[in-house]
Design a protein around this motif. Structure first.
Motif, short mmCIF file in Angstrom:
data_model
loop_
_atom_site.label_atom_id
_atom_site.label_comp_id
_atom_site.label_asym_id
_atom_site.label_seq_id
_atom_site.Cartn_x
_atom_site.Cartn_y
_atom_site.Cartn_z
N VAL A 11 -27.47 22.00 12.83
CA VAL A 11 -27.36 23.32 13.43
C VAL A 11 -28.36 24.27 12.79
O VAL A 11 -29.00 25.08 13.47
CB VAL A 11 -25.92 23.87 13.27
N LEU A 12 -28.52 24.18 11.47
CA LEU A 12 -29.51 25.01 10.77
C LEU A 12 -30.92 24.67 11.24
O LEU A 12 -31.77 25.56 11.39
CB LEU A 12 -29.40 24.80 9.26
N GLN A 13 -31.16 23.39 11.46
CA GLN A 13 -32.48 22.99 11.95
C GLN A 13 -32.74 23.57 13.34
O GLN A 13 -33.84 24.06 13.62
CB GLN A 13 -32.57 21.46 12.01
N ALA A 77 -35.16 26.31 1.99
CA ALA A 77 -34.22 25.24 1.67
C ALA A 77 -34.71 23.90 2.21
O ALA A 77 -34.68 22.88 1.51
CB ALA A 77 -32.84 25.57 2.24
N PHE A 78 -35.17 23.89 3.46
CA PHE A 78 -35.67 22.64 4.04
C PHE A 78 -36.92 22.15 3.32
O PHE A 78 -37.10 20.94 3.14
CB PHE A 78 -35.94 22.82 5.54
N TYR A 79 -37.77 23.08 2.91
CA TYR A 79 -38.96 22.68 2.16
C TYR A 79 -38.55 22.00 0.86
O TYR A 79 -39.08 20.94 0.50
CB TYR A 79 -39.84 23.90 1.85
N GLU A 80 -37.58 22.60 0.14
CA GLU A 80 -37.14 22.03 -1.12
C GLU A 80 -36.48 20.68 -0.91
O GLU A 80 -36.66 19.76 -1.73
CB GLU A 80 -36.17 22.99 -1.82
N LEU A 83 -39.25 18.23 -0.16
CA LEU A 83 -40.02 18.00 -1.37
C LEU A 83 -39.25 17.12 -2.34
O LEU A 83 -39.80 16.20 -2.96
CB LEU A 83 -40.36 19.34 -2.04
N GLY A 84 -37.94 17.39 -2.46
CA GLY A 84 -37.11 16.58 -3.36
C GLY A 84 -37.05 15.13 -2.92
O GLY A 84 -37.16 14.22 -3.75
N LEU A 85 -36.86 14.90 -1.62
CA LEU A 85 -36.82 13.53 -1.11
C LEU A 85 -38.16 12.83 -1.32
O LEU A 85 -38.21 11.64 -1.67
CB LEU A 85 -36.47 13.54 0.38
N ARG A 86 -39.25 13.57 -1.13
CA ARG A 86 -40.57 12.98 -1.30
C ARG A 86 -40.82 12.61 -2.76
O ARG A 86 -41.37 11.56 -3.07
CB ARG A 86 -41.64 13.97 -0.81
N ARG A 87 -40.36 13.48 -3.66
CA ARG A 87 -40.55 13.20 -5.09
C ARG A 87 -39.75 11.98 -5.53
O ARG A 87 -40.20 11.21 -6.38
CB ARG A 87 -40.16 14.43 -5.90
N ILE A 88 -38.55 11.84 -4.97
CA ILE A 88 -37.73 10.67 -5.31
C ILE A 88 -38.45 9.40 -4.90
O ILE A 88 -38.50 8.42 -5.65
CB ILE A 88 -36.35 10.77 -4.63
N ARG A 89 -39.03 9.43 -3.68
CA ARG A 89 -39.75 8.24 -3.20
C ARG A 89 -40.98 7.94 -4.04
O ARG A 89 -41.36 6.78 -4.21
CB ARG A 89 -40.18 8.46 -1.74
N GLU A 90 -41.62 8.98 -4.54
CA GLU A 90 -42.90 8.79 -5.22
C GLU A 90 -42.78 8.74 -6.74
O GLU A 90 -43.77 8.48 -7.42
CB GLU A 90 -43.85 9.93 -4.85
N LYS A 145 -45.41 27.91 1.88
CA LYS A 145 -45.18 26.53 1.48
C LYS A 145 -45.60 25.55 2.57
O LYS A 145 -44.98 24.51 2.78
CB LYS A 145 -43.72 26.32 1.11
N GLU A 146 -46.69 25.88 3.26
CA GLU A 146 -47.24 24.99 4.28
C GLU A 146 -48.17 23.97 3.65
O GLU A 146 -48.52 22.97 4.30
CB GLU A 146 -47.99 25.81 5.33
N VAL A 147 -48.60 24.21 2.42
CA VAL A 147 -49.47 23.29 1.69
C VAL A 147 -48.94 23.13 0.27
O VAL A 147 -48.18 23.97 -0.23
CB VAL A 147 -50.93 23.79 1.65
N ASP A 148 -49.36 22.05 -0.40
CA ASP A 148 -48.92 21.81 -1.78
C ASP A 148 -49.61 22.74 -2.76
O ASP A 148 -48.99 23.27 -3.68
CB ASP A 148 -49.19 20.35 -2.16
N PHE A 149 -50.92 22.91 -2.59
CA PHE A 149 -51.68 23.80 -3.45
C PHE A 149 -52.93 24.23 -2.71
O PHE A 149 -53.20 23.78 -1.60
CB PHE A 149 -52.02 23.14 -4.79
N ALA A 150 -53.67 25.13 -3.32
CA ALA A 150 -54.89 25.63 -2.68
C ALA A 150 -56.03 25.68 -3.69
O ALA A 150 -55.80 25.72 -4.91
CB ALA A 150 -54.66 27.02 -2.09
N VAL A 151 -57.24 25.69 -3.17
CA VAL A 151 -58.43 25.86 -4.00
C VAL A 151 -59.25 26.96 -3.35
O VAL A 151 -59.69 26.82 -2.21
CB VAL A 151 -59.27 24.56 -4.09
#
Length: 309
Positions: A11-13, A77-80, A83-90, A145-151
């Protein structure tokens, strides 16, 4: 009653998609659901929260103040979560994953190609997405938070952490017919008397030039304005006017009808940096690339950070 525990993530999505699309119909198409199903989910969450999240008209929907607050919180919240799921995988294998970065056109065209080429060769399992943006859009992409970091250009903003990569002067690209004879520099006051080829104010170079002119009480003649640095340099080479660009960009140019002059009184320098959200922890894949960009660009430009001499 535990309101949070009774709100379904789906529903939040749905709410977030409606908020971003600004339309129930568009959201339904994007989610591959019926218009009535989407409307029912929004009414469900509004009933659970006891507030209206949207102001509805016959033509559009607009977020209420409560809706805007929930949109921002849900987006974070969805970004976190992702990101958390991705970090667990990696976590156990920094050689896999995906990452995205925003980069100024200058860094993307001059300094990033050899870095990315070697990085992708070393880590073939990492998918890298690069977004080439103006400095203004670059900061916003990172803030959202559309990108991980910037230069990109270093600035004063407490929302970000900056790791300086290089410092370089801005120089003037001047057609020969504007000069009386050979020289190696030009003052800012002299530049203000020549037709200037400038970029939009969304770029850091333009903002720096504007600020330097204002500080000297000078007017910046903006008769010609372009978006891309390559276009400005081509126009200068054609004799239309004077361009101001970073030294490393001009050093790569194939010039015949123009000369590169140092800008004096005052000199103008800019710092380029690795930019992250304050206290942000990068994924292993993103950290690997970020470290490589910092190390390689510092090595090729000869920059040494304070405390590392």
């Amino acid at each position: 009653m535990d309101i949070i525990g009774n709100i379904n993530m789906k529903v939040l999505q749905t709410f977030l998609v409606v908020a971003e699309e600004g339309s129930f119909r568009s959201a339904a198409e994007k989610l591959h659901r019926s218009h009535s199903a989407v409307s029912a989910q929004i009414m469900q969450i509004e009933a659970q929260l006891g507030v209206a999240l949207f102001e509805r008209t016959t033509r559009s929907v607009k977020l209420t103040s409560e809706g805007a607050h929930l949109r921002d919180s849900t987006r974070k919240a969805f970004y976190e979560i992702h990101l958390g799921l991705r970090r667990i995988r990696e976590e156990n294998d920094a050689k896999r994953g995906q990452l995205s970065l925003a980069c100024s056109s200058h860094m993307a065209s001059i300094h990033l190609p050899p870095v990315l080429t070697e990085f992708v060769r070393t880590y073939p399992g990492i998918a890298v997405t690069v977004r080439e943006l103006t400095s203004k859009d670059l900061y916003e992409a990172l803030r959202q938070k559309e990108v991980d970091f910037a230069v990109g250009p270093e600035d004063q903003d407490e929302a970000f952490d900056f790791t300086t990569i290089m410092v370089e002067p801005l120089q003037a690209l001047v057609p020969h017919h504007f000069l009386d004879g050979p020289r190696d520099s030009i003052t800012l006051a002299e530049l203000s008397q020549l037709p200037m080829l400038v970029q939009t104010q969304a770029t850091a170079v333009r903002r720096m030039l504007d600020a330097a002119m204002r500080a000297k009480g000078l007017d910046l003649p903006t008769r010609y304005q372009f978006i891309q640095a390559e276009t400005i340099m081509a126009m200068a080479e054609a004799g239309l006017g004077v361009a101001v660009q970073p030294a490393t960009r001009l050093a790569k140019a194939n010039l015949k009808a123009t000369v590169i002059l140092d800008i004096t009184e005052p000199t103008i320098t800019r710092s380029m940096a690795l930019i992250t959200l304050r206290n942000q922890r990068l994924s292993p894949a993103a950290q690997n690339l970020a470290d490589k960009i910092v190390d390689d660009v510092r090595s090729t430009t000869g920059f040494v950070a304070e405390g590392l001499e």
